[in-house]
Design a protein around this motif. Structure first.
Motif: not given
Length: 158
Positions: A37-48
């Motif tokens: 879930w940390e990866r998902v949040r990082r991908l969201e924050k990066a705009g991916v």
């Protein structure tokens, strides 16, 4: 942003099933829930990952007639393109529009309640100052495949 195999797999799965639970997603990529879930949040924050949504079957809600139109403009300059694209944005019945190379300038998809409604719209476009040289209308008789946002890990790896 550098994506590893876990990120790519997350994107592949979420593109097909945005409602998957945290635990099922983590299980599918062989990570525990928190790191996944940390990866998902990082991908969201990066705009991916821009967001999540539902694919609606608009035919069930409102009956519309899809019509594709090839449009060629009289002039081929930035001002003409901008004027035409502004009209496209201001026409709610236009659901898709792409600029293309080749013999025409644009492919436009209208979704009107009737063919008469479409014809009135295109007539308005023709008498407006948008500069349409010629157009060809294609009435959709059957949708063979709908657009999908799903992607495969192979698409992402290239």
């Amino acid at each position: 942003m550098k994506l590893d195999r876990y990120d790519l797999k997350i994107l592949e799965i979420l593109s097909r099933d945005g409602r998957i639970t945290k635990s099922k997603l983590a299980e599918a990529i062989n990570l525990s829930v928190s790191p996944c879930w940390e990866r998902v949040r990082r991908l969201e924050k990066a705009g991916v990952i821009e967001g999540y949504g539902a694919r609606l079957n608009t035919d069930v809600l409102v009956k519309r007639t899809p019509v594709w139109v090839q449009i060629e403009l009289k002039a081929h300059n930035a001002e003409s393109f901008a004027r035409f694209e502004a009209l496209v944005h201001d026409t709610p019945e236009v659901t898709e529009c792409v600029a293309v190379g080749g013999g025409v300038d644009y492919l436009v998809k209208f979704e009107a309640t009737t063919i008469d409604t479409y014809q009135r719209l295109i007539d308005e476009w023709l008498v407006s100052d948008v500069g349409i040289e010629r157009y060809f209308t294609y009435i959709v008789t059957k949708t063979v495949k709908r657009p999908s946002a799903s992607i495969s890990i192979d698409d992402l790896a290239t």
